[in-house]
Write a protein that holds these residues in place. Structure first.
Motif, PDB file in Angstrom:
ATOM      1  N   CYS A  25       0.841  -1.200   0.000  1.00  0.00           N
ATOM      2  CA  CYS A  25       0.000   0.000   0.000  1.00  0.00           C
ATOM      3  C   CYS A  25       0.877   1.252   0.000  1.00  0.00           C
ATOM      4  N   ILE A  26       0.761   2.029  -1.055  1.00  0.00           N
ATOM      5  CA  ILE A  26       1.606   3.204  -1.244  1.00  0.00           C
ATOM      6  C   ILE A  26       0.782   4.471  -1.068  1.00  0.00           C
ATOM      7  N   SER A  27       1.137   5.246  -0.045  1.00  0.00           N
ATOM      8  CA  SER A  27       0.444   6.507   0.218  1.00  0.00           C
ATOM      9  C   SER A  27       1.065   7.654  -0.560  1.00  0.00           C
ATOM     10  N   GLY A  28       2.299   7.446  -1.028  1.00  0.00           N
ATOM     11  CA  GLY A  28       3.013   8.510  -1.726  1.00  0.00           C
ATOM     12  C   GLY A  28       4.123   9.114  -0.898  1.00  0.00           C
ATOM     13  N   GLY A  29       4.214   8.725   0.382  1.00  0.00           N
ATOM     14  CA  GLY A  29       5.242   9.241   1.267  1.00  0.00           C
ATOM     15  C   GLY A  29       6.535   8.440   1.166  1.00  0.00           C
ATOM     16  N   LYS A  30       7.554   8.899   1.879  1.00  0.00           N
ATOM     17  CA  LYS A  30       8.880   8.286   1.829  1.00  0.00           C
ATOM     18  C   LYS A  30       8.873   6.833   2.305  1.00  0.00           C
ATOM     19  N   ASP A  31       8.082   6.543   3.350  1.00  0.00           N
ATOM     20  CA  ASP A  31       8.089   5.213   3.962  1.00  0.00           C
ATOM     21  C   ASP A  31       7.525   4.157   3.013  1.00  0.00           C
ATOM     22  N   SER A  32       6.367   4.432   2.456  1.00  0.00           N
ATOM     23  CA  SER A  32       5.728   3.426   1.601  1.00  0.00           C
ATOM     24  C   SER A  32       6.458   3.267   0.268  1.00  0.00           C
ATOM     25  N   MET A  33       7.039   4.359  -0.250  1.00  0.00           N
ATOM     26  CA  MET A  33       7.800   4.252  -1.498  1.00  0.00           C
ATOM     27  C   MET A  33       9.058   3.410  -1.291  1.00  0.00           C
ATOM     28  N   LEU A  34       9.760   3.627  -0.175  1.00  0.00           N
ATOM     29  CA  LEU A  34      10.930   2.803   0.129  1.00  0.00           C
ATOM     30  C   LEU A  34      10.517   1.352   0.346  1.00  0.00           C
ATOM     31  N   MET A  35       9.418   1.138   1.046  1.00  0.00           N
ATOM     32  CA  MET A  35       8.935  -0.224   1.286  1.00  0.00           C
ATOM     33  C   MET A  35       8.725  -0.956  -0.038  1.00  0.00           C
ATOM     34  N   ALA A  36       8.172  -0.262  -1.018  1.00  0.00           N
ATOM     35  CA  ALA A  36       7.950  -0.879  -2.330  1.00  0.00           C
ATOM     36  C   ALA A  36       9.270  -1.311  -2.957  1.00  0.00           C
ATOM     37  N   LYS A  37      10.288  -0.450  -2.865  1.00  0.00           N
ATOM     38  CA  LYS A  37      11.597  -0.798  -3.439  1.00  0.00           C
ATOM     39  C   LYS A  37      12.250  -1.965  -2.694  1.00  0.00           C
ATOM     40  N   LEU A  38      12.076  -2.011  -1.387  1.00  0.00           N
ATOM     41  CA  LEU A  38      12.637  -3.114  -0.612  1.00  0.00           C
ATOM     42  C   LEU A  38      11.944  -4.436  -0.941  1.00  0.00           C
ATOM     43  N   PHE A  39      10.644  -4.384  -1.182  1.00  0.00           N
ATOM     44  CA  PHE A  39       9.926  -5.590  -1.596  1.00  0.00           C
ATOM     45  C   PHE A  39      10.433  -6.078  -2.949  1.00  0.00           C
ATOM     46  N   GLN A  40      10.670  -5.152  -3.865  1.00  0.00           N
ATOM     47  CA  GLN A  40      11.195  -5.541  -5.175  1.00  0.00           C
ATOM     48  C   GLN A  40      12.568  -6.203  -5.031  1.00  0.00           C
ATOM     49  N   GLU A  41      13.389  -5.651  -4.127  1.00  0.00           N
ATOM     50  CA  GLU A  41      14.734  -6.180  -3.931  1.00  0.00           C
ATOM     51  C   GLU A  41      14.703  -7.581  -3.319  1.00  0.00           C
ATOM     52  N   ILE A  42      13.880  -7.770  -2.286  1.00  0.00           N
ATOM     53  CA  ILE A  42      13.852  -9.083  -1.629  1.00  0.00           C
ATOM     54  C   ILE A  42      13.221 -10.134  -2.525  1.00  0.00           C
ATOM     55  N   GLN A  43      12.336  -9.706  -3.425  1.00  0.00           N
ATOM     56  CA  GLN A  43      11.713 -10.655  -4.355  1.00  0.00           C
ATOM     57  C   GLN A  43      12.742 -11.206  -5.339  1.00  0.00           C
ATOM     58  N   LYS A  44      13.756 -10.406  -5.671  1.00  0.00           N
ATOM     59  CA  LYS A  44      14.810 -10.842  -6.588  1.00  0.00           C
ATOM     60  C   LYS A  44      15.622 -12.004  -6.017  1.00  0.00           C
ATOM     61  N   HIS A  45      15.677 -12.099  -4.682  1.00  0.00           N
ATOM     62  CA  HIS A  45      16.474 -13.149  -4.049  1.00  0.00           C
ATOM     63  C   HIS A  45      15.841 -14.525  -4.199  1.00  0.00           C
ATOM     64  N   LYS A  46      14.517 -14.561  -4.424  1.00  0.00           N
ATOM     65  CA  LYS A  46      13.771 -15.786  -4.712  1.00  0.00           C
ATOM     66  C   LYS A  46      13.888 -16.864  -3.632  1.00  0.00           C
ATOM     67  N   LYS A  47      14.130 -16.431  -2.387  1.00  0.00           N
ATOM     68  CA  LYS A  47      14.145 -17.399  -1.283  1.00  0.00           C
ATOM     69  C   LYS A  47      12.720 -17.812  -0.904  1.00  0.00           C
ATOM     70  N   VAL A  48      11.791 -16.871  -1.128  1.00  0.00           N
ATOM     71  CA  VAL A  48      10.365 -17.134  -0.936  1.00  0.00           C
ATOM     72  C   VAL A  48       9.655 -16.672  -2.202  1.00  0.00           C
ATOM     73  N   LEU A  49       8.746 -17.472  -2.704  1.00  0.00           N
ATOM     74  CA  LEU A  49       8.048 -17.123  -3.935  1.00  0.00           C
ATOM     75  C   LEU A  49       6.710 -16.469  -3.596  1.00  0.00           C
TER      76      LEU A  49
END
Length: 381
Positions: free
Chosen positions: A147-171
């Motif tokens: 959930c992205i509100s447009g603030g710094k926290d949710s935008m960073l959270m989105a990028k961190l989710f993208q990064e951890i998804q690349k590791h493919k430890k959990v699908l």
């Protein structure tokens, strides 16, 4: 009263002018112009002569607020005192709109992602991954609505989710969900622009929440937060998600613990995850649970990013509320209290956080479990 556009301001030498941000402290947390000093408007109104002593009469004074309205009155008054003074047309919002038009999306995305992997890996990605593992926030087969509100926290959270998804430890699958509760066109454009340049493929849906709470006199922020949460759950479930992720961070957690004690007369915390009581099968997770706000701000500033605040209808500065419905003034007061306590005890933040992990029920007068109240006398012989 003279006005200056942000385009013309960029032609000024930083040595020849003094930038004065008159927004409140809750607003400047989200960003301010480089080299600017913060003198909140209420200080001009309360201690005008003291504020004059902070200004350099040998320089051109540039006053700015959020939208360029309240700065006009301050600039006009300073002109009467003999200052060479301008009001920034459009205020800080003009700065945000300029950032939309003058940035290379590919370069911004690459820099932001590299900074997560390298410069801020220890401060941001490591605690994000630790929270996901410690609190079992992500499982195989999950479909998470970020959930992205447009603030710094949710935008960073989105990028961190993208990064951890690349590791493919959990699908797991991700949907980056943005609710427009009634933003003006500039705020909507800012969210879309930031998502584009950070490489976040957002799904936007609209609601009329701002209009619905605009006429509510009692606790409009609380009602707004509850309604937004409900809309996000509903849309996420409609899209096939089983979890929604919110961008609350470590500082939110410890502030909430202290606020509950001081203002709510109760001991409770903001949980890292919880089941929805109104939407069967849905769960809320907070993967920034161990990430410090200071580090989020450093990442934002390093990447020269400008993010949205609440942008509600209630104040000119748009800083009245927080994602959990608490007012920014109460939360800011608590933030200052924690900072003051930290001066004498550097471990104060960690102690507050751990206090809700180390509860000794043998020393508690009473507590509630699943709505049932238990008292120490129930088992006292």
């Amino acid at each position: 009263m003279k006005e200056i556009t942000f385009f013309d301001l960029k032609k000024f030498s930083i040595d020849s002018c003094q930038l004065v941000d008159i927004r409140d402290e809750g607003s400047v947390i989200y960003g301010m112009l480089p080299e600017a000093i913060n003198i909140p408007l209420f200080q001009f109104e309360k201690n005008y002569d003291e504020c004059l002593n902070l200004l350099d009469k040998s320089k051109t004074i540039i006053i700015y607020c959020q939208r360029g309205e309240k700065s006009k009155d301050v600039a006009e008054r300073l002109e009467e005192q003999g200052f060479d003074c301008y009001s920034l047309a459009g205020g800080y919002n003009a700065v945000l709109m300029d950032s939309i038009q003058n940035e290379n999306d590919d370069e911004c995305k690459a820099k932001a992602e590299e900074s997560i992997r390298k410069k801020f890996h220890k401060q941001l990605f490591s605690p994000f991954a630790k929270a996901c593992k410690t609190y079992e926030l992500i499982q195989d087969g999950d479909h998470i609505a970020v959930c992205i509100s447009g603030g710094k926290d949710s935008m960073l959270m989105a990028k961190l989710f993208q990064e951890i998804q690349k590791h493919k430890k959990v699908l797991f699958k991700l949907t980056f969900l943005v609710m427009d509760p009634g933003y003006n066109k500039e705020n909507r454009a800012l969210i879309e622009s930031n998502a584009k340049k950070l490489g976040i493929p957002i799904t936007i849906f609209e609601s009329t929440i701002f209009d619905a709470v605009d006429t509510v006199e009692k606790s409009p922020c609380y009602l707004c937060a509850r309604m937004r949460r409900g809309h996000l759950y509903s849309k996420a479930k409609e899209l096939g998600c089983n979890k929604i992720a919110l961008g609350h961070h470590y500082d939110d957690v410890i502030e909430t613990i202290l606020m509950a004690m001081l203002h709510g007369a109760q001991i409770q915390t903001m949980m890292p995850k919880l089941h929805s009581t109104n939407f069967d099968g849905m769960e809320l997770i907070r993967p920034l649970y161990l990430v410090r706000e200071e580090d989020i701000c450093k990442w934002r500033d390093y990447n020269e990013l400008h993010f949205l605040q609440c942008a509600c209808h209630f104040t000119e500065t748009c800083s009245t509320c927080h994602e959990d419905g608490t007012t920014s003034s109460k939360r800011l007061e608590t933030k200052k209290l924690i900072a003051k306590l930290k001066e004498n005890n550097p471990y104060i933040e960690g102690n507050i956080f751990k206090s809700v992990e180390n509860v000794n029920l043998n020393t508690i007068i009473s507590y509630k479990k699943d709505g049932v109240k238990h008292h120490f006398l129930d088992e006292y012989e």
